[in-house]
Scaffold this motif. Structure first.
Motif, PDB file in Angstrom:
ATOM      1  N   UNK A 177       0.850  -1.199   0.000  1.00  0.00           N
ATOM      2  CA  UNK A 177       0.000   0.000   0.000  1.00  0.00           C
ATOM      3  C   UNK A 177       0.884   1.247   0.000  1.00  0.00           C
ATOM      4  N   UNK A 178       0.494   2.278  -0.749  1.00  0.00           N
ATOM      5  CA  UNK A 178       1.279   3.525  -0.736  1.00  0.00           C
ATOM      6  C   UNK A 178       1.437   4.078   0.681  1.00  0.00           C
ATOM      7  N   UNK A 179       2.594   4.618   0.957  1.00  0.00           N
ATOM      8  CA  UNK A 179       2.945   5.090   2.303  1.00  0.00           C
ATOM      9  C   UNK A 179       1.925   6.088   2.838  1.00  0.00           C
ATOM     10  N   UNK A 180       1.412   6.942   1.994  1.00  0.00           N
ATOM     11  CA  UNK A 180       0.472   7.962   2.473  1.00  0.00           C
ATOM     12  C   UNK A 180      -0.846   7.360   2.951  1.00  0.00           C
ATOM     13  N   UNK A 181      -1.229   6.220   2.412  1.00  0.00           N
ATOM     14  CA  UNK A 181      -2.483   5.579   2.807  1.00  0.00           C
ATOM     15  C   UNK A 181      -2.297   4.571   3.931  1.00  0.00           C
ATOM     16  N   UNK A 182      -1.063   4.235   4.229  1.00  0.00           N
ATOM     17  CA  UNK A 182      -0.761   3.164   5.169  1.00  0.00           C
ATOM     18  C   UNK A 182      -1.344   3.350   6.568  1.00  0.00           C
ATOM     19  N   UNK A 183      -1.204   4.497   7.215  1.00  0.00           N
ATOM     20  CA  UNK A 183      -1.740   4.612   8.577  1.00  0.00           C
ATOM     21  C   UNK A 183      -3.230   4.288   8.665  1.00  0.00           C
ATOM     22  N   UNK A 184      -4.001   4.852   7.760  1.00  0.00           N
ATOM     23  CA  UNK A 184      -5.450   4.601   7.792  1.00  0.00           C
ATOM     24  C   UNK A 184      -5.772   3.150   7.454  1.00  0.00           C
ATOM     25  N   UNK A 185      -5.116   2.601   6.451  1.00  0.00           N
ATOM     26  CA  UNK A 185      -5.418   1.235   6.024  1.00  0.00           C
ATOM     27  C   UNK A 185      -5.036   0.204   7.086  1.00  0.00           C
ATOM     28  N   UNK A 186      -3.892   0.393   7.730  1.00  0.00           N
ATOM     29  CA  UNK A 186      -3.466  -0.535   8.780  1.00  0.00           C
ATOM     30  C   UNK A 186      -4.479  -0.527   9.919  1.00  0.00           C
ATOM     31  N   UNK A 187      -4.872   0.657  10.340  1.00  0.00           N
ATOM     32  CA  UNK A 187      -5.816   0.739  11.457  1.00  0.00           C
ATOM     33  C   UNK A 187      -7.180   0.158  11.086  1.00  0.00           C
ATOM     34  N   UNK A 188      -7.648   0.431   9.886  1.00  0.00           N
ATOM     35  CA  UNK A 188      -8.948  -0.109   9.459  1.00  0.00           C
ATOM     36  C   UNK A 188      -8.925  -1.639   9.398  1.00  0.00           C
ATOM     37  N   UNK A 189      -7.876  -2.200   8.792  1.00  0.00           N
ATOM     38  CA  UNK A 189      -7.785  -3.654   8.687  1.00  0.00           C
ATOM     39  C   UNK A 189      -7.666  -4.289  10.068  1.00  0.00           C
ATOM     40  N   UNK A 190      -6.814  -3.733  10.919  1.00  0.00           N
ATOM     41  CA  UNK A 190      -6.650  -4.273  12.267  1.00  0.00           C
ATOM     42  C   UNK A 190      -7.950  -4.172  13.054  1.00  0.00           C
ATOM     43  N   UNK A 191      -8.669  -3.053  12.926  1.00  0.00           N
ATOM     44  CA  UNK A 191      -9.931  -2.877  13.649  1.00  0.00           C
ATOM     45  C   UNK A 191     -10.944  -3.937  13.204  1.00  0.00           C
ATOM     46  N   UNK A 192     -11.045  -4.160  11.904  1.00  0.00           N
ATOM     47  CA  UNK A 192     -11.986  -5.174  11.397  1.00  0.00           C
ATOM     48  C   UNK A 192     -11.629  -6.559  11.924  1.00  0.00           C
ATOM     49  N   UNK A 193     -10.354  -6.872  11.950  1.00  0.00           N
ATOM     50  CA  UNK A 193      -9.918  -8.172  12.471  1.00  0.00           C
ATOM     51  C   UNK A 193     -10.199  -8.282  13.965  1.00  0.00           C
ATOM     52  N   UNK A 194      -9.936  -7.234  14.710  1.00  0.00           N
ATOM     53  CA  UNK A 194     -10.173  -7.259  16.152  1.00  0.00           C
ATOM     54  C   UNK A 194     -11.664  -7.359  16.472  1.00  0.00           C
ATOM     55  N   UNK A 195     -12.491  -6.696  15.692  1.00  0.00           N
ATOM     56  CA  UNK A 195     -13.943  -6.784  15.911  1.00  0.00           C
ATOM     57  C   UNK A 195     -14.443  -8.196  15.684  1.00  0.00           C
TER      58      UNK A 195
END
Length: 84
Positions: A63-81
Protein backbone atom coordinates in the motif's frame (compact mmCIF):
# COMPACT_ATOMS: atom_id res chain seq x y z
CA UNK A 1 41.86 -28.38 14.25
CA UNK A 2 41.93 -25.66 11.56
CA UNK A 3 41.05 -22.14 12.77
CA UNK A 4 38.09 -20.42 11.12
CA UNK A 5 39.25 -17.45 9.04
CA UNK A 6 38.01 -14.10 10.34
CA UNK A 7 38.45 -12.14 7.14
CA UNK A 8 38.31 -12.85 3.46
CA UNK A 9 35.75 -14.71 1.38
CA UNK A 10 33.92 -16.40 4.27
CA UNK A 11 33.46 -13.19 6.22
CA UNK A 12 32.06 -11.31 3.21
CA UNK A 13 29.49 -14.00 2.47
CA UNK A 14 27.82 -13.71 5.87
CA UNK A 15 24.46 -11.99 5.95
CA UNK A 16 24.35 -8.82 8.04
CA UNK A 17 22.66 -9.14 11.39
CA UNK A 18 19.28 -7.45 11.49
CA UNK A 19 16.45 -7.28 13.97
CA UNK A 20 13.29 -9.25 13.24
CA UNK A 21 10.55 -7.11 11.69
CA UNK A 22 8.45 -7.11 14.86
CA UNK A 23 11.22 -5.37 16.81
CA UNK A 24 11.82 -2.46 14.46
CA UNK A 25 10.15 0.83 15.28
CA UNK A 26 7.27 1.66 12.96
CA UNK A 27 5.29 4.78 13.85
CA UNK A 28 2.29 3.55 11.84
CA UNK A 29 2.14 0.39 13.95
CA UNK A 30 2.83 2.17 17.24
CA UNK A 31 0.08 4.75 16.68
CA UNK A 32 -2.47 2.17 15.56
CA UNK A 33 -1.68 -0.05 18.54
CA UNK A 34 -2.13 2.86 20.95
CA UNK A 35 -5.50 3.83 19.51
CA UNK A 36 -6.78 0.26 19.22
CA UNK A 37 -5.64 -0.74 22.72
CA UNK A 38 -7.75 2.10 24.08
CA UNK A 39 -10.67 0.87 21.98
CA UNK A 40 -10.33 -2.89 22.58
CA UNK A 41 -8.37 -2.94 25.84
CA UNK A 42 -11.30 -4.07 27.94
CA UNK A 43 -11.85 -7.16 25.76
CA UNK A 44 -8.40 -8.03 24.43
CA UNK A 45 -4.89 -7.96 25.84
CA UNK A 46 -2.54 -5.28 24.44
CA UNK A 47 -0.26 -8.06 23.13
CA UNK A 48 -3.12 -9.44 21.02
CA UNK A 49 -3.90 -5.98 19.65
CA UNK A 50 -0.23 -5.44 18.82
CA UNK A 51 0.04 -8.78 17.09
CA UNK A 52 -3.03 -8.08 14.95
CA UNK A 53 -1.76 -4.61 14.02
CA UNK A 54 1.68 -5.96 13.03
CA UNK A 55 0.05 -8.70 10.98
CA UNK A 56 -2.17 -6.14 9.26
CA UNK A 57 0.87 -3.98 8.53
CA UNK A 58 2.69 -6.91 6.92
CA UNK A 59 -0.37 -7.76 4.82
CA UNK A 60 -0.51 -4.17 3.55
CA UNK A 61 3.16 -3.91 2.61
CA UNK A 62 2.31 -2.87 -0.97
CA UNK A 63 0.00 0.00 0.00
CA UNK A 64 1.28 3.52 -0.74
CA UNK A 65 2.95 5.09 2.30
CA UNK A 66 0.47 7.96 2.47
CA UNK A 67 -2.48 5.58 2.81
CA UNK A 68 -0.76 3.16 5.17
CA UNK A 69 -1.74 4.61 8.58
CA UNK A 70 -5.45 4.60 7.79
CA UNK A 71 -5.42 1.24 6.02
CA UNK A 72 -3.47 -0.54 8.78
CA UNK A 73 -5.82 0.74 11.46
CA UNK A 74 -8.95 -0.11 9.46
CA UNK A 75 -7.79 -3.65 8.69
CA UNK A 76 -6.65 -4.27 12.27
CA UNK A 77 -9.93 -2.88 13.65
CA UNK A 78 -11.99 -5.17 11.40
CA UNK A 79 -9.92 -8.17 12.47
CA UNK A 80 -10.17 -7.26 16.15
CA UNK A 81 -13.94 -6.78 15.91
CA UNK A 82 -14.30 -10.28 14.49
CA UNK A 83 -12.25 -11.71 17.39
CA UNK A 84 -13.41 -9.64 20.33
Amino acid sequence: MVPVPRTGQHEESRAPMTLPAQHTADPVVEQAVARLVSEFGTRLRPQVVGSVVRSSRRDLSGVPVTALPEMVERLARARLQSVG
